[in-house]
Design an enzyme around this catalytic site. Sequence first.
Site, mmCIF file in Angstrom:
data_model
loop_
_atom_site.group_PDB
_atom_site.id
_atom_site.type_symbol
_atom_site.label_atom_id
_atom_site.label_comp_id
_atom_site.label_asym_id
_atom_site.label_seq_id
_atom_site.Cartn_x
_atom_site.Cartn_y
_atom_site.Cartn_z
ATOM 1 N N HIS A 84 19.613 -4.456 -26.017
ATOM 2 C CA HIS A 84 18.311 -5.072 -25.793
ATOM 3 C C HIS A 84 18.311 -6.531 -26.249
ATOM 4 C CE1 HIS A 84 15.878 -1.078 -25.621
ATOM 5 N NE2 HIS A 84 16.919 -1.088 -24.794
ATOM 6 N N GLU A 86 16.171 -8.207 -28.070
ATOM 7 C CA GLU A 86 15.876 -8.386 -29.497
ATOM 8 C C GLU A 86 17.117 -8.108 -30.338
ATOM 9 O OE1 GLU A 86 12.174 -6.250 -27.735
ATOM 10 O OE2 GLU A 86 14.317 -6.378 -27.321
ATOM 11 N N CYS A 115 14.095 -1.414 -31.427
ATOM 12 C CA CYS A 115 14.040 -2.856 -31.683
ATOM 13 C C CYS A 115 13.007 -3.186 -32.754
ATOM 14 C CB CYS A 115 13.762 -3.615 -30.398
ATOM 15 S SG CYS A 115 15.188 -3.633 -29.284
#
Length: 160
Positions: A84, A86, A115
Amino acid sequence: MQAQTIDPRPSWDEYFMEIAKVVATRSNCSRRHVAAVIVKDRHILSTGYNGTPHGVVNCFAGGCPRCAGKVKSGTHLEECLCVHAEQNAICQAAFFGHAVKDATIYVTISPCLTCAKLIVNAGIKEVVYGGDYAFLDTVKDVFGAAGVAHRRFGDAKKAT
């Protein structure tokens, strides 16, 4: 009396969110393009976008079997090889030795639970997100319990 000049520049929120949108164009995920920008004291510490890990064939080139398949959105996530945005932004900050404690993260969509936990443990104190991606009450609860402010881009307080 001097006329007051209106500042034609974007607000800091607009500025960093626009940068996040550009970063998202580097995403190699075939399903969704997401980006994150970590900022402290109005300086960019790190950026990240979603896609396969370094050294793995790009998602759009078949590197992630889940994304290459016909799986329904939100299902079989345990098979996804993509990292991801993040997560990548936090990892990049660590890789280059940038402390993110008390920083703000700008994300093009709301964070998932995994996240959110990483954001909390990294010491990030504010999340500004674009669109909603199943922004779970659990995520909001985790942010609330940890004292991490979160707001949708364009809502409430704007960084000026």
